[in-house]
Design a protein around this motif. Structure first.
Motif, short mmCIF file in Angstrom:
data_model
loop_
_atom_site.label_atom_id
_atom_site.label_comp_id
_atom_site.label_asym_id
_atom_site.label_seq_id
_atom_site.Cartn_x
_atom_site.Cartn_y
_atom_site.Cartn_z
N LEU A 154 -1.41 -11.12 5.83
CA LEU A 154 -2.39 -12.19 5.92
C LEU A 154 -2.70 -12.74 4.53
O LEU A 154 -2.79 -13.96 4.33
N MET A 155 -2.83 -11.85 3.55
CA MET A 155 -3.13 -12.27 2.19
C MET A 155 -2.00 -13.15 1.64
O MET A 155 -2.25 -14.22 1.08
N VAL A 156 -0.76 -12.71 1.82
CA VAL A 156 0.39 -13.49 1.33
C VAL A 156 0.46 -14.84 2.04
O VAL A 156 0.72 -15.87 1.40
N LYS A 157 0.19 -14.85 3.34
CA LYS A 157 0.20 -16.11 4.10
C LYS A 157 -0.84 -17.09 3.56
O LYS A 157 -0.55 -18.26 3.34
N VAL A 158 -2.05 -16.61 3.31
CA VAL A 158 -3.12 -17.48 2.80
C VAL A 158 -2.78 -17.97 1.40
O VAL A 158 -3.00 -19.14 1.08
N ILE A 159 -2.22 -17.12 0.57
CA ILE A 159 -1.84 -17.53 -0.79
C ILE A 159 -0.75 -18.59 -0.74
O ILE A 159 -0.81 -19.60 -1.46
N GLU A 160 0.25 -18.40 0.13
CA GLU A 160 1.33 -19.38 0.23
C GLU A 160 0.82 -20.72 0.77
O GLU A 160 1.26 -21.78 0.33
N GLU A 215 -0.76 -3.15 6.03
CA GLU A 215 0.34 -4.11 6.04
C GLU A 215 -0.09 -5.43 6.69
O GLU A 215 0.31 -6.50 6.24
N GLN A 216 -0.89 -5.33 7.74
CA GLN A 216 -1.37 -6.54 8.41
C GLN A 216 -2.24 -7.37 7.45
O GLN A 216 -2.08 -8.59 7.37
N LEU A 273 -4.56 -7.00 -3.80
CA LEU A 273 -3.85 -7.70 -4.87
C LEU A 273 -3.20 -6.72 -5.84
O LEU A 273 -2.06 -6.91 -6.26
N GLU A 274 -3.93 -5.67 -6.18
CA GLU A 274 -3.39 -4.65 -7.08
C GLU A 274 -2.20 -3.94 -6.44
O GLU A 274 -1.17 -3.72 -7.08
N LEU A 275 -2.33 -3.59 -5.17
CA LEU A 275 -1.24 -2.92 -4.46
C LEU A 275 -0.01 -3.83 -4.37
O LEU A 275 1.12 -3.38 -4.57
N TYR A 276 -0.24 -5.11 -4.09
CA TYR A 276 0.87 -6.05 -4.00
C TYR A 276 1.59 -6.18 -5.34
O TYR A 276 2.81 -6.20 -5.40
#
Length: 106
Positions: free
Chosen positions: A49-55, A44-45, A93-96
């Motif tokens: 972080l992935m979503v934050k960087v993408i945004e 989850e962490q 990315l696949e899991l998201y």
């Protein structure tokens, strides 16, 4: 008490089975490692972080750029996520996309 050879063999067989099971138990890990990055909390962490960087980059990243920016982020714990690699980004990315089917393709 008259012990025959068969009885002695059976006793030693049982003794060695018990000894072997104890050695296998002692060899296997019994508690989680401090740097285990496969737990749900770690996943989850990394996802956050992935979503934050993408945004922050307005969805204009390749997976390689995403990986590099995630590693360069100040909140990335390199000691805890020492196994983090490009394949892990692809898995995230696949899991998201599986958890959020309404999200656009990245």
């Amino acid at each position: 008490m008259d012990f025959t050879l068969t009885t002695w063999m059976m006793l030693f067989f049982i003794l060695f089975i018990i000894l072997g099971m104890w050695k296998v138990y002692a060899f296997l890990p019994n508690k989680a490692l401090a740097d285990d990055d496969t737990t749900k909390e770690s996943q989850e962490q990394l996802m956050q972080l992935m979503v934050k960087v993408i945004e922050e980059n307005e969805d204009k990243l390749t997976t390689t750029e995403l990986y590099e920016k995630m590693k360069a982020d100040a909140s990335f714990d390199a000691k805890h996520f020492w196994r983090f690699n490009q394949n892990r980004v692809n898995q995230l990315l696949e899991l998201y996309s599986l958890q959020n089917p309404h999200a656009r393709s990245m």
